[in-house]
Scaffold this motif. Sequence first.
Motif, PDB file in Angstrom:
ATOM      1  N   PRO A 102       0.797  -1.235   0.000  1.00  0.00           N
ATOM      2  CA  PRO A 102       0.000   0.000   0.000  1.00  0.00           C
ATOM      3  C   PRO A 102       0.827   1.282   0.000  1.00  0.00           C
ATOM      4  O   PRO A 102       0.367   2.326  -0.454  1.00  0.00           O
ATOM      5  N   HIS A 103       2.046   1.225   0.508  1.00  0.00           N
ATOM      6  CA  HIS A 103       2.855   2.441   0.664  1.00  0.00           C
ATOM      7  C   HIS A 103       4.035   2.527  -0.307  1.00  0.00           C
ATOM      8  O   HIS A 103       4.414   3.617  -0.733  1.00  0.00           O
ATOM      9  N   LEU A 104       4.620   1.375  -0.649  1.00  0.00           N
ATOM     10  CA  LEU A 104       5.818   1.393  -1.486  1.00  0.00           C
ATOM     11  C   LEU A 104       5.658   0.620  -2.789  1.00  0.00           C
ATOM     12  O   LEU A 104       6.518   0.713  -3.676  1.00  0.00           O
ATOM     13  N   GLY A 105       4.589  -0.127  -2.919  1.00  0.00           N
ATOM     14  CA  GLY A 105       4.424  -1.040  -4.051  1.00  0.00           C
ATOM     15  C   GLY A 105       4.483  -0.412  -5.426  1.00  0.00           C
ATOM     16  O   GLY A 105       4.941  -1.046  -6.376  1.00  0.00           O
ATOM     17  N   ALA A 106       4.029   0.827  -5.564  1.00  0.00           N
ATOM     18  CA  ALA A 106       3.960   1.468  -6.893  1.00  0.00           C
ATOM     19  C   ALA A 106       5.287   2.089  -7.339  1.00  0.00           C
ATOM     20  O   ALA A 106       5.434   2.504  -8.490  1.00  0.00           O
ATOM     21  N   ILE A 107       6.272   2.143  -6.455  1.00  0.00           N
ATOM     22  CA  ILE A 107       7.560   2.754  -6.790  1.00  0.00           C
ATOM     23  C   ILE A 107       8.379   1.793  -7.660  1.00  0.00           C
ATOM     24  O   ILE A 107       8.493   0.606  -7.340  1.00  0.00           O
ATOM     25  N   PRO A 108       8.958   2.271  -8.779  1.00  0.00           N
ATOM     26  CA  PRO A 108       9.822   1.406  -9.594  1.00  0.00           C
ATOM     27  C   PRO A 108      10.943   0.830  -8.742  1.00  0.00           C
ATOM     28  O   PRO A 108      11.573   1.557  -7.958  1.00  0.00           O
ATOM     29  N   LEU A 109      11.192  -0.452  -8.868  1.00  0.00           N
ATOM     30  CA  LEU A 109      12.188  -1.129  -8.033  1.00  0.00           C
ATOM     31  C   LEU A 109      13.530  -0.416  -8.059  1.00  0.00           C
ATOM     32  O   LEU A 109      14.145  -0.204  -7.010  1.00  0.00           O
ATOM     33  N   GLN A 110      13.989  -0.030  -9.254  1.00  0.00           N
ATOM     34  CA  GLN A 110      15.314   0.570  -9.372  1.00  0.00           C
ATOM     35  C   GLN A 110      15.369   2.025  -8.916  1.00  0.00           C
ATOM     36  O   GLN A 110      16.449   2.614  -8.865  1.00  0.00           O
ATOM     37  N   LYS A 111      14.226   2.581  -8.564  1.00  0.00           N
ATOM     38  CA  LYS A 111      14.205   3.977  -8.118  1.00  0.00           C
ATOM     39  C   LYS A 111      13.837   4.123  -6.637  1.00  0.00           C
ATOM     40  O   LYS A 111      13.662   5.234  -6.142  1.00  0.00           O
ATOM     41  N   LEU A 112      13.696   2.995  -5.944  1.00  0.00           N
ATOM     42  CA  LEU A 112      13.366   3.030  -4.518  1.00  0.00           C
ATOM     43  C   LEU A 112      14.525   3.624  -3.725  1.00  0.00           C
ATOM     44  O   LEU A 112      15.665   3.181  -3.828  1.00  0.00           O
ATOM     45  N   LEU A 113      14.236   4.644  -2.917  1.00  0.00           N
ATOM     46  CA  LEU A 113      15.267   5.373  -2.179  1.00  0.00           C
ATOM     47  C   LEU A 113      15.177   5.104  -0.680  1.00  0.00           C
ATOM     48  O   LEU A 113      14.093   4.842  -0.151  1.00  0.00           O
ATOM     49  N   PRO A 114      16.311   5.207   0.027  1.00  0.00           N
ATOM     50  CA  PRO A 114      16.298   5.051   1.485  1.00  0.00           C
ATOM     51  C   PRO A 114      15.337   6.029   2.162  1.00  0.00           C
ATOM     52  O   PRO A 114      14.697   5.682   3.153  1.00  0.00           O
ATOM     53  N   ALA A 115      15.230   7.244   1.630  1.00  0.00           N
ATOM     54  CA  ALA A 115      14.342   8.252   2.217  1.00  0.00           C
ATOM     55  C   ALA A 115      12.879   7.801   2.183  1.00  0.00           C
ATOM     56  O   ALA A 115      12.107   8.056   3.117  1.00  0.00           O
ATOM     57  N   GLU A 116      12.494   7.116   1.106  1.00  0.00           N
ATOM     58  CA  GLU A 116      11.119   6.621   0.990  1.00  0.00           C
ATOM     59  C   GLU A 116      10.857   5.485   1.986  1.00  0.00           C
ATOM     60  O   GLU A 116       9.773   5.392   2.566  1.00  0.00           O
TER      61      GLU A 116
END
Length: 363
Positions: A102-116
């Motif tokens: 629900p919170h992180l699923g839509a983020i592209p895998l290669q663009k996931l950041l520590p801040a998120e």
Amino acid sequence: MAKRGENIYKRKDGRWEGRYVKERKIDGKIRYGYIYSRKYLEVKKKLMLLKAETLKEDIFQITYDGTLGDWLKLWLETIVKPKVKLSTYNSYKSKVQLHILPHLGAIPLQKLLPAEIDQWLVHLNAQLSSSSVHAVHRVLKNALSQALKQGLIVKNPSLMIELPKLEKQRIKAFSRQQQKMIKEAALKEKKYLPILIALETGMRIGEISALKWTDINFSEKTIHIQRTLQRLQVGIGKTALVEGTPKTFQSERILPLSNQLKSYLIEEKKTSYSPYVVGIKDSCTEPRTINYRFKKLQEELQISQLPFHALRHTFATRCLELGVNIATISSILGHTSTKMTLDVYTNSFMQDERKAMEKVAAI
């Protein structure tokens, strides 16, 4: 003909052609890039520079355009499910669906950041206990570690954040008076046999549900714990009672049988028609039925409502109060280490600590 390992060829038009791996796709296929020059040494130099750049920046990683959610689903089905118990798989899947997607699923895998991930943990920390936050984060970390192994990402962003401090969980056990009330009531009705077994042995509810008469050696006064029963999700909207191995390697153990419990079980066996100690006809009594009956008994006795697992904690707490050493308790409970036992039952040492204080004060 190219020199071995070089991938440099002389073309028909007289030019030299150098081939290199440009990217690896998720299906394992390789896409090549090419360099051309009239001079062999120039092609060789350019290829060497590209290889050096590859080692520095890992630019040849697998091309993966999916989201974190896409990867988590793939990871669960192809990597986790074939290797772990169904209960573990269900636990991972539940954490992914409830807390990660629900919170992180839509983020592209290669663009996931520590801040998120950091922001996500702040949200989780407001809803869950610190131990639950750690458990959910562990699932994400494992999934991203696997993505890193497969070359889908350059770094694991979940390793670059600070987790909330773990708070020690206070175990909940029944007092001696409550234990006496529960035991006296349980002795009166056959359906409460699981309660007696838990109080006398510290066994888990799934271990009690799966216990068979063949697991008990009355002549040697032992109980062999070698299986467990759980009701688990096996499909969309479907559950089934699943028999499996104990929780850990240490959980498969042989326990001594007290004279009192031995006598009680011998009498129960005389009227039993089930292969299971806690069973009806040829079947077992499943954990949720045992839980329900225990809840009703607590209501009848008008004592504090605690889960069935509190009987296990009560057994361990009484052992500590009676001076049983921690290694023996750890072995009986089937813990992976004495450290785990100490971590769980730290608060149960209050009586010993009070005695120590009194001794020091008396000097």
